[in-house]
Design an enzyme around this catalytic site. Structure first.
Site: not given
Ligand code: HPA
Length: 234
Positions: A20, A24, A43, A87, A90, A203, A216
């Site tokens: 994303g 990275r 961009r 893809r 995370s 998370d 991470r």
């Molecule tokens: N919510 C949506 N997208 C995400 C999250 C999340 O908690 N963590 C990483 N991408």
């Protein structure tokens, strides 16, 4: 050239890994590739093409959310004749037994978004990843002793939103949540191309824990290596 990508057609490989975050993409290119060339800077959505174990591949950032992912996947598949995008992102975990650092191989992306209808006029809320690529990912994970969990992911439009997590778990078997996979799988379907998605749990929506920046980076490396080993064997 396309509207959002200023690379020449020959500068993008048919095999693309998509994190994303543009930084990275830079990190992956600088850490893992040789003969690297930055091939997009429009961009600041950086793209790099280089060699991994002598195979030419492209690392291209998607940005956050389905609208951004949809733009880049569309142009890569249509204007650059890319055949495969994996893809590498995370996600947040919806379940107690899906822990920080776990790697998820996405089976289906489940969404309550109107993305498919907006793009194609046909409603859809559930899309598969490529079974063929998933098989190779599983083989490569086994060969490299990398653990992963295969399952469905909730793809949301709203990071800060109300969700019925219980329904997503019970009815749709979602392990967690992210914001891009559905748009990627939708574009792959529209253009009859391949797409897969690997996610590292960053998370937890159960415990509210989150990985530190350093953690991470380290754990993402395993997922990146798995994606690299997969893409060069396609
Ligand atoms: N919510 C949506 N997208 C995400 C999250 C999340 O908690 N963590 C990483 N991408």
């Amino acid at each position: 050239m396309s509207i959002h990508i200023n690379a020449k057609k020959t500068e993008i490989s048919t095999k693309v890994l998509m994190p994303g975050d543009p930084l990275r993409a830079k990190y992956i290119a600088e850490t893992y590739l040789t003969d690297v060339k930055k091939i997009n800077n429009l961009r600041n959505m950086f793209g790099y093409t280089g060699k991994y174990k002598n195979h030419l591949i492209t690392i291209f950032a998607s940005g956050m959310g389905m609208p951004s992912m949809g733009i880049y996947a569309y142009e890569l598949y249509k204007d650059y004749e890319v055949d495969t995008i994996i893809r590498i992102g995370s996600c947040g975990s919806y379940l107690e037994n899906i822990k920080l650092k776990d790697i998820i191989l996405v089976d289906k992306a489940i969404t309550n978004s109107n993305y498919a209808y907006s793009q194609s006029g046909k409603r859809n809320s559930k899309l598969n990843s490529s079974a063929l690529i998933n098989e190779i990912i599983a083989k490569k994970a086994c060969a490299n002793m990398i653990d992963f969990i295969k399952g469905n992911i909730h793809c949301t439009d709203a990071f800060y939103g109300k969700v019925n997590i219980n329904k997503l778990i019970k009815k749709y078997h979602c392990l967690g949540v992210e914001m891009e996979s559905f748009a990627l799988f939708h574009m792959a379907k529209i253009f009859n191309k391949n797409a897969a998605c690997l996610l590292t749990v960053s998370d937890s929506l159960v415990t509210n824990e989150a990985l530190s920046g350093e953690e991470r980076e380290k754990t993402f490396n395993q997922m990146i290596e798995l994606a690299l080993e997969t893409i060069i064997s396609l």
